[in-house]
Design a protein around this motif. Structure first.
Motif, short mmCIF file in Angstrom:
data_model
loop_
_atom_site.label_atom_id
_atom_site.label_comp_id
_atom_site.label_asym_id
_atom_site.label_seq_id
_atom_site.Cartn_x
_atom_site.Cartn_y
_atom_site.Cartn_z
N ARG A 43 4.86 -12.51 0.01
CA ARG A 43 4.37 -13.84 0.39
C ARG A 43 3.10 -14.17 -0.39
NH1 ARG A 43 3.70 -13.58 6.67
NH2 ARG A 43 2.71 -15.61 6.27
N THR A 44 2.97 -15.42 -0.81
CA THR A 44 1.86 -15.84 -1.67
C THR A 44 0.52 -15.44 -1.10
OG1 THR A 44 3.20 -17.73 -2.40
CG2 THR A 44 0.84 -17.80 -2.88
N GLU A 45 0.35 -15.60 0.22
CA GLU A 45 -0.95 -15.32 0.83
C GLU A 45 -1.16 -13.83 1.13
OE1 GLU A 45 1.84 -16.60 4.23
OE2 GLU A 45 1.59 -16.90 2.07
N VAL A 46 -0.14 -13.02 0.91
CA VAL A 46 -0.26 -11.57 1.12
C VAL A 46 -0.30 -10.86 -0.24
CG1 VAL A 46 0.79 -9.52 2.14
CG2 VAL A 46 0.94 -11.72 3.34
N LEU A 47 0.78 -10.92 -0.97
CA LEU A 47 0.92 -10.37 -2.32
C LEU A 47 0.36 -8.95 -2.46
CD1 LEU A 47 2.24 -11.24 -4.94
CD2 LEU A 47 0.00 -11.99 -5.77
N GLU A 48 0.83 -8.06 -1.59
CA GLU A 48 0.47 -6.65 -1.70
C GLU A 48 1.50 -5.90 -2.54
OE1 GLU A 48 -0.31 -4.91 2.09
OE2 GLU A 48 -1.87 -6.36 2.60
N ASN A 131 11.52 -0.90 -9.79
CA ASN A 131 10.71 -1.85 -10.56
C ASN A 131 9.67 -2.58 -9.70
OD1 ASN A 131 12.18 -1.64 -13.18
ND2 ASN A 131 13.88 -2.40 -11.94
N LEU A 132 9.47 -2.13 -8.47
CA LEU A 132 8.56 -2.80 -7.56
C LEU A 132 7.12 -2.80 -8.10
CD1 LEU A 132 8.59 -4.10 -4.67
CD2 LEU A 132 7.76 -1.89 -3.83
N LEU A 133 6.48 -3.95 -8.03
CA LEU A 133 5.08 -4.07 -8.44
C LEU A 133 4.21 -3.94 -7.19
CD1 LEU A 133 5.43 -7.14 -10.85
CD2 LEU A 133 5.46 -4.70 -11.44
N VAL A 134 3.26 -3.03 -7.23
CA VAL A 134 2.41 -2.74 -6.07
C VAL A 134 0.96 -3.03 -6.43
CG1 VAL A 134 1.70 -1.00 -4.39
CG2 VAL A 134 4.03 -0.97 -5.31
N TYR A 135 0.24 -3.69 -5.53
CA TYR A 135 -1.14 -4.09 -5.79
C TYR A 135 -2.09 -3.48 -4.76
CZ TYR A 135 1.51 -7.53 -8.46
OH TYR A 135 2.39 -8.14 -9.33
N PRO A 136 -2.55 -2.24 -5.01
CA PRO A 136 -3.44 -1.56 -4.05
C PRO A 136 -4.72 -2.34 -3.77
CG PRO A 136 -2.62 -0.03 -5.72
CD PRO A 136 -2.25 -1.40 -6.18
N ASN A 138 -5.11 -5.52 -3.52
CA ASN A 138 -4.83 -6.55 -2.52
C ASN A 138 -4.66 -5.94 -1.13
OD1 ASN A 138 -4.90 -8.33 -4.60
ND2 ASN A 138 -2.75 -8.90 -4.53
N MET A 139 -4.08 -4.74 -1.09
CA MET A 139 -3.95 -4.03 0.18
C MET A 139 -5.33 -3.72 0.75
SD MET A 139 -0.88 -1.34 -0.64
CE MET A 139 0.76 -1.89 -1.08
N MET A 140 -6.23 -3.28 -0.12
CA MET A 140 -7.58 -2.95 0.32
C MET A 140 -8.32 -4.20 0.79
SD MET A 140 -9.13 -0.03 0.55
CE MET A 140 -10.12 -0.27 2.02
N SER A 141 -8.07 -5.30 0.09
CA SER A 141 -8.70 -6.57 0.47
C SER A 141 -8.23 -7.01 1.85
CB SER A 141 -8.37 -7.64 -0.57
OG SER A 141 -8.91 -8.89 -0.20
N THR A 142 -6.94 -6.81 2.13
CA THR A 142 -6.41 -7.17 3.45
C THR A 142 -7.05 -6.32 4.54
OG1 THR A 142 -4.26 -7.80 2.49
CG2 THR A 142 -4.32 -7.30 4.85
N ILE A 143 -7.17 -5.02 4.28
CA ILE A 143 -7.79 -4.12 5.25
C ILE A 143 -9.25 -4.52 5.48
CG2 ILE A 143 -8.56 -1.75 5.66
CD1 ILE A 143 -6.04 -0.81 4.21
#
Length: 230
Positions: A43-48, A131-136, A138-143
Motif C-alpha cells: 500500500r502506498t502509505e505503508v510500502l514496507e 523477486n520481492l522488494l523489501v524496505y527495512p 520503511n519498516m523502521m520508520s513505521t515502528i
C-alpha cells in the motif's frame, strides 16, 4: 504410488477425493495469506515491501503514481477458485447405495481446474517471493512512528514480575500508552516519568524492555528449523 483401494464397490469411496481437494484448499488459503500480506505491505502509505516493478510497467490505469500488486491480487483470486472445489468434493462423498456415478461430472470439472490453478499459483508465488522488494528503512520508520507502543506487553509483564498485580500493571501501562496515542510523548519517556512505574522499574530496566533485539532472538533458530532440513 497409488495402492489398492481396500474397500470399494462399483466406485471408490469419495472421501479419499474430498480429502485431496480439502488439502488443495488449505494450500490455496496459505497462498492467499501470504498474498494478502504482500498486498498490504505494498500500500502506498505503508510500502514496507512490494512486488518487483519493472521500468515502464503500468500500475493503476487511472493513477500513474500507483504500483499495484497485480500478481498477489491474481493469486488471491486463484485461491478462491481452488477453494471453490472443496464443497462439491464434499458433496460427492454421499452416494446412493454406494454405487451411483453422480460425482463424475463434478470431478471432470474440479479435478483439472483445481490442480492447474494451484500449480500455476504456486509457481507465481515463488516468483513473487524470489523477486520481492523489501524496505527495512520503511519498516523502521513505521515502528518509530508508534512511539514505542509495540512494547506495551513487555512492560506489562515486567511489572507483574516485580509484584504488581496484572490489573494494576495493565492500568499503569495503558494510561501512559493512551498519552502516546495522543502524541504527548514517547512511551518510554512517559513511563520513566510515571512515579508508580519508576518505583518498580529503573530507567535501565525500562530501556532494556524497549530493545528490538528481543523480538529477533529466535530468528536463526526458526530459519534453521524450516530451511536447514536436509
Amino acid at each position: 504410488g497409488l495402492s489398492v483401494e481396500p474397500v470399494s464397490t462399483q466406485v471408490i469411496p469419495r472421501d479419499r477425493h474430498a480429502m485431496f481437494f480439502a488439502v488443495l484448499g488449505v494450500i490455496a488459503s496459505s497462498i492467499e495469506r501470504l498474498s494478502t500480506e504482500v498486498r498490504h505491505l505494498q500500500r502506498t502509505e505503508v510500502l514496507e515491501a512490494e512486488e518487483f516493478f519493472s521500468a515502464g510497467q503500468k500500475g493503476s490505469s487511472a493513477m500513474p503514481h500507483k504500483r499495484n500488486p497485480i500478481l498477489t491480487e491474481n493469486l488471491t483470486g486463484l485461491a478462491r477458485l481452488v477453494r471453490s472445489a472443496v464443497t462439491p468434493a464434499m458433496e460427492n462423498v454421499a452416494l446412493w447405495h454406494e454405487r451411483d456415478i453422480s460425482h463424475s461430472s463434478v470431478e471432470r470439472g474440479i479435478g483439472p481446474d483445481a490442480t492447474v490453478h494451484l500449480d500455476f499459483a504456486l509457481h507465481r508465488l515463488g516468483g513473487v517471493i524470489e523477486n520481492l522488494l523489501v524496505y527495512p528503512e520503511n519498516m523502521m520508520s513505521t515502528i518509530d512512528s508508534m512511539g514505542g507502543l509495540h512494547n506495551s506487553q513487555r512492560i506489562l509483564l515486567a511489572l507483574v514480575e516485580k509484584g504488581v498485580s496484572r490489573e494494576d500493571s495493565y492500568r499503569l501501562v495503558q494510561r501512559n500508552a493512551m498519552r502516546t496515542w495522543k502524541k504527548e510523548g514517547d512511551l518510554l519517556d512517559l513511563l520513566k516519568q510515571d512515579e508508580e512505574v519508576s518505583s518498580r522499574l529503573t530507567d535501565s530496566e525500562l530501556e532494556a524492555l524497549f530493545d528490538l533485539g528481543y523480538h529477533f532472538k529466535h530468528v536463526d533458530t526458526t530459519f534453521e528449523r524450516v530451511f536447514g532440513r536436509s
